[in-house]
Design a protein around this motif. Structure first.
Motif, PDB file in Angstrom:
ATOM      1  N   GLN A 219       0.831  -1.200   0.000  1.00  0.00           N
ATOM      2  CA  GLN A 219       0.000   0.000   0.000  1.00  0.00           C
ATOM      3  C   GLN A 219       0.868   1.253   0.000  1.00  0.00           C
ATOM      4  OE1 GLN A 219      -2.321   0.626   3.546  1.00  0.00           O
ATOM      5  NE2 GLN A 219      -3.842   1.897   2.499  1.00  0.00           N
ATOM      6  N   LEU A 220       1.896   1.267   0.842  1.00  0.00           N
ATOM      7  CA  LEU A 220       2.773   2.434   0.910  1.00  0.00           C
ATOM      8  C   LEU A 220       3.593   2.580  -0.370  1.00  0.00           C
ATOM      9  CD1 LEU A 220       3.411   4.724   2.843  1.00  0.00           C
ATOM     10  CD2 LEU A 220       5.316   3.379   3.733  1.00  0.00           C
ATOM     11  N   LYS A 221       4.005   1.457  -0.961  1.00  0.00           N
ATOM     12  CA  LYS A 221       4.716   1.507  -2.240  1.00  0.00           C
ATOM     13  C   LYS A 221       3.855   2.141  -3.326  1.00  0.00           C
ATOM     14  CE  LYS A 221       7.990  -2.361  -1.897  1.00  0.00           C
ATOM     15  NZ  LYS A 221       8.346  -3.696  -2.446  1.00  0.00           N
ATOM     16  N   THR A 222       2.567   1.828  -3.303  1.00  0.00           N
ATOM     17  CA  THR A 222       1.648   2.405  -4.290  1.00  0.00           C
ATOM     18  C   THR A 222       1.575   3.912  -4.139  1.00  0.00           C
ATOM     19  OG1 THR A 222       0.321   0.388  -4.352  1.00  0.00           O
ATOM     20  CG2 THR A 222      -0.729   2.418  -5.127  1.00  0.00           C
ATOM     21  N   TYR A 223       1.425   4.381  -2.910  1.00  0.00           N
ATOM     22  CA  TYR A 223       1.367   5.822  -2.668  1.00  0.00           C
ATOM     23  C   TYR A 223       2.697   6.488  -3.039  1.00  0.00           C
ATOM     24  CZ  TYR A 223      -2.973   5.077  -0.054  1.00  0.00           C
ATOM     25  OH  TYR A 223      -4.255   4.747   0.305  1.00  0.00           O
ATOM     26  N   ALA A 224       3.808   5.832  -2.711  1.00  0.00           N
ATOM     27  CA  ALA A 224       5.118   6.392  -3.045  1.00  0.00           C
ATOM     28  C   ALA A 224       5.273   6.527  -4.553  1.00  0.00           C
ATOM     29  CB  ALA A 224       6.223   5.507  -2.475  1.00  0.00           C
ATOM     30  N   GLY A 225       4.788   5.524  -5.301  1.00  0.00           N
ATOM     31  CA  GLY A 225       4.851   5.584  -6.749  1.00  0.00           C
ATOM     32  C   GLY A 225       4.045   6.731  -7.314  1.00  0.00           C
ATOM     33  N   LEU A 226       2.863   6.954  -6.778  1.00  0.00           N
ATOM     34  CA  LEU A 226       2.003   8.048  -7.244  1.00  0.00           C
ATOM     35  C   LEU A 226       2.652   9.405  -6.985  1.00  0.00           C
ATOM     36  CD1 LEU A 226      -1.480   6.711  -6.042  1.00  0.00           C
ATOM     37  CD2 LEU A 226      -0.666   6.856  -8.405  1.00  0.00           C
ATOM     38  N   LEU A 227       3.384   9.506  -5.885  1.00  0.00           N
ATOM     39  CA  LEU A 227       4.022  10.776  -5.521  1.00  0.00           C
ATOM     40  C   LEU A 227       5.449  10.866  -6.061  1.00  0.00           C
ATOM     41  CD1 LEU A 227       2.834  11.036  -1.792  1.00  0.00           C
ATOM     42  CD2 LEU A 227       1.989  12.357  -3.732  1.00  0.00           C
ATOM     43  N   GLN A 228       5.870   9.817  -6.764  1.00  0.00           N
ATOM     44  CA  GLN A 228       7.235   9.749  -7.290  1.00  0.00           C
ATOM     45  C   GLN A 228       8.259   9.984  -6.166  1.00  0.00           C
ATOM     46  OE1 GLN A 228       7.380  12.534 -10.601  1.00  0.00           O
ATOM     47  NE2 GLN A 228       6.321  11.102 -11.961  1.00  0.00           N
ATOM     48  N   ALA A 229       8.011   9.297  -5.072  1.00  0.00           N
ATOM     49  CA  ALA A 229       8.862   9.431  -3.879  1.00  0.00           C
ATOM     50  C   ALA A 229       9.559   8.108  -3.591  1.00  0.00           C
ATOM     51  CB  ALA A 229       8.013   9.851  -2.687  1.00  0.00           C
ATOM     52  N   PRO A 230      10.803   8.137  -3.158  1.00  0.00           N
ATOM     53  CA  PRO A 230      11.518   6.900  -2.817  1.00  0.00           C
ATOM     54  C   PRO A 230      10.990   6.289  -1.530  1.00  0.00           C
ATOM     55  CG  PRO A 230      12.844   8.798  -2.246  1.00  0.00           C
ATOM     56  CD  PRO A 230      11.645   9.336  -2.966  1.00  0.00           C
ATOM     57  N   ILE A 231      11.175   4.989  -1.408  1.00  0.00           N
ATOM     58  CA  ILE A 231      10.736   4.279  -0.206  1.00  0.00           C
ATOM     59  C   ILE A 231      11.779   3.245   0.172  1.00  0.00           C
ATOM     60  CG2 ILE A 231       9.360   2.699  -1.628  1.00  0.00           C
ATOM     61  CD1 ILE A 231       7.497   2.325   0.804  1.00  0.00           C
ATOM     62  N   GLU A 232      12.033   3.101   1.460  1.00  0.00           N
ATOM     63  CA  GLU A 232      12.975   2.116   1.979  1.00  0.00           C
ATOM     64  C   GLU A 232      12.283   1.275   3.062  1.00  0.00           C
ATOM     65  OE1 GLU A 232      16.185   1.303   1.287  1.00  0.00           O
ATOM     66  OE2 GLU A 232      16.203   2.684  -0.430  1.00  0.00           O
ATOM     67  N   ILE A 233      12.519  -0.030   3.004  1.00  0.00           N
ATOM     68  CA  ILE A 233      12.004  -0.944   4.025  1.00  0.00           C
ATOM     69  C   ILE A 233      13.146  -1.286   4.967  1.00  0.00           C
ATOM     70  CG2 ILE A 233      10.887  -3.172   4.451  1.00  0.00           C
ATOM     71  CD1 ILE A 233       9.926  -3.040   1.504  1.00  0.00           C
ATOM     72  N   VAL A 234      12.951  -1.072   6.263  1.00  0.00           N
ATOM     73  CA  VAL A 234      14.026  -1.314   7.226  1.00  0.00           C
ATOM     74  C   VAL A 234      13.622  -2.402   8.214  1.00  0.00           C
ATOM     75  CG1 VAL A 234      14.819   1.060   6.998  1.00  0.00           C
ATOM     76  CG2 VAL A 234      13.284   0.472   8.864  1.00  0.00           C
ATOM     77  N   TYR A 235      14.595  -3.238   8.558  1.00  0.00           N
ATOM     78  CA  TYR A 235      14.363  -4.354   9.471  1.00  0.00           C
ATOM     79  C   TYR A 235      15.078  -4.168  10.809  1.00  0.00           C
ATOM     80  CZ  TYR A 235      12.589  -6.720   5.316  1.00  0.00           C
ATOM     81  OH  TYR A 235      11.862  -7.047   4.202  1.00  0.00           O
ATOM     82  N   ASN A 236      16.062  -3.289  10.819  1.00  0.00           N
ATOM     83  CA  ASN A 236      16.818  -3.081  12.053  1.00  0.00           C
ATOM     84  C   ASN A 236      17.390  -1.666  12.052  1.00  0.00           C
ATOM     85  OD1 ASN A 236      19.255  -3.192  10.420  1.00  0.00           O
ATOM     86  ND2 ASN A 236      18.992  -5.431  10.453  1.00  0.00           N
TER      87      ASN A 236
END
Length: 367
Positions: A219-236
């Motif tokens: 869901q967040l990836k979809t919004y990031a794509g629409l806004l042409q914004a980068p996204i990072e997934i962090v585990y630690n």
């Protein structure tokens, strides 16, 4: 048993009379409301009529008197009765500690009913009602509904005006958004980010720590794509530091924390270990206005170690009462950033002011 009838304006006043005459061992046998004509017959006056008693067996027996055979035989029953009287006595003391149920003129009923329907805290309702009643007495027992609303708003404003209102300040780079699962946190972040891009022309990015729910990441990836914004997934924490370095050139970075059952202390502790951004971070706690206030209080208590500046309340369009918003702000001395009233991005989010919140609470001309 010695019994006597007492009449007073409130139950606590009746309790004082009973304790004074019968002592702490007295018990309430019955109580009822009685009404009489008020001044010039304008208002009915409500009083409380209480029948109280004191069992004679509670009186201490002379020390040297030997118990009779009959007294010994009655002893088991006496013990049971004494226990019942003790339970009733504790009930009386509990009633005495409660706040009085004041009776107000009929003219105030509509406003008081509205406050109760909005589930405003009882102590706030009492304070507002007292203010209105005093005003009536100073102005020949008449007060218009418009004046009632004004005085009620003025009182609530005095309780809330020291708290911050409004959305993102843009004074800090990282926007840390906390909240339990099911409150619409990810959608709310998307709304905030879209406004930052469209209205403030900011370059934004997303960091998500919600590695437990694939749907939330997508869901967040979809919004990031629409806004042409980068996204990072962090585990630690190491992933988080690397993501922050990648986003060094951005204006605002939104951090979507994992939506978990934060009634569990372990999940809060895990989040504390991962997120430690104190210097350059604004922190918001997202709550659903459809939740029970007690449940929201449990969540707030769990997040008390986080530097939460303001609340965000979602799903305002799905409830008929928003008194809990005011109650929680007053109780925890926190501000209000936004409330959301729908699923549309970015439309259904309001960066509110104190006046706007109070107008929403009183719903314009609904009274």
């Amino acid at each position: 048993m010695k019994m006597k009838k007492y009449t007073a304006d409130t139950m606590p006043e009746a309790m004082k009379l009973i304790r004074k005459e019968l002592g702490e061992e007295a018990v309430i046998l019955s109580s009822k409301a009685v009404y009489s004509k008020g001044f010039l017959g304008l208002f009915k006056k409500k009083s409380i009529e209480v029948l109280a008693g004191m069992d004679s067996m509670e009186s201490p027996a002379p020390i040297l008197e030997k118990p009779t055979i009959q007294q010994v035989q009655e002893n088991p029953n006496s013990i049971a009765i004494k226990k019942e009287l003790e339970d009733l006595k504790q009930m009386v003391k509990s009633i005495g500690r409660q706040k009085p149920n004041r009776t107000y003129p009929d003219e105030l009923e509509a406003l008081i009913h509205h406050l109760k329907e909005q589930e405003l805290a009882e102590e706030l309702i009492t304070s507002i009602s007292d203010e209105l009643f005093v005003h009536m007495k100073k102005n020949e027992d008449h007060i218009s509904i418009e004046m009632q609303q004004k005085l009620a708003k003025d009182y609530l404003k005095s309780q809330l005006e020291t708290f911050p209102f409004g959305g993102i300040s843009y004074n800090k780079k990282y926007i840390n958004v906390l909240g339990p699962t099911g409150v619409g946190k990810t959608t709310t972040i998307a709304k905030m980010a879209a406004r930052a891009v469209l209205e403030k022309k900011k370059k934004v990015g997303f960091i998500t720590t919600d590695t437990y729910r694939i749907a939330a990441i997508e869901q967040l990836k979809t919004y990031a794509g629409l806004l042409q914004a980068p996204i990072e997934i962090v585990y630690n924490e190491q992933d988080l530091q690397q993501a922050m370095q990648k986003f060094e050139a951005l204006d605002v970075v939104f951090i979507d924390t994992a939506g978990r059952n934060y009634k569990e202390v372990k999940f809060v502790e895990d989040l504390q270990e991962l997120i430690d951004l104190k210097e350059n971070t604004e922190t918001f706690l997202v709550l659903s206005s459809t939740s029970k206030q007690r449940d929201m209080e449990v969540i707030i208590e769990q997040f008390k170690e986080f530097p939460i500046e303001k609340f965000i309340f979602t799903k305002v369009d799905e409830t008929n009462s928003i008194g809990s918003i005011i109650n929680l702000m007053v109780k925890y001395k926190k501000g209000l950033a936004y409330y959301t009233d729908g699923q549309e991005v970015p439309e259904d989010i309001m960066g509110t002011s104190l006046d706007e919140l109070l107008n929403l609470f009183f719903k314009g001309d609904s009274l």
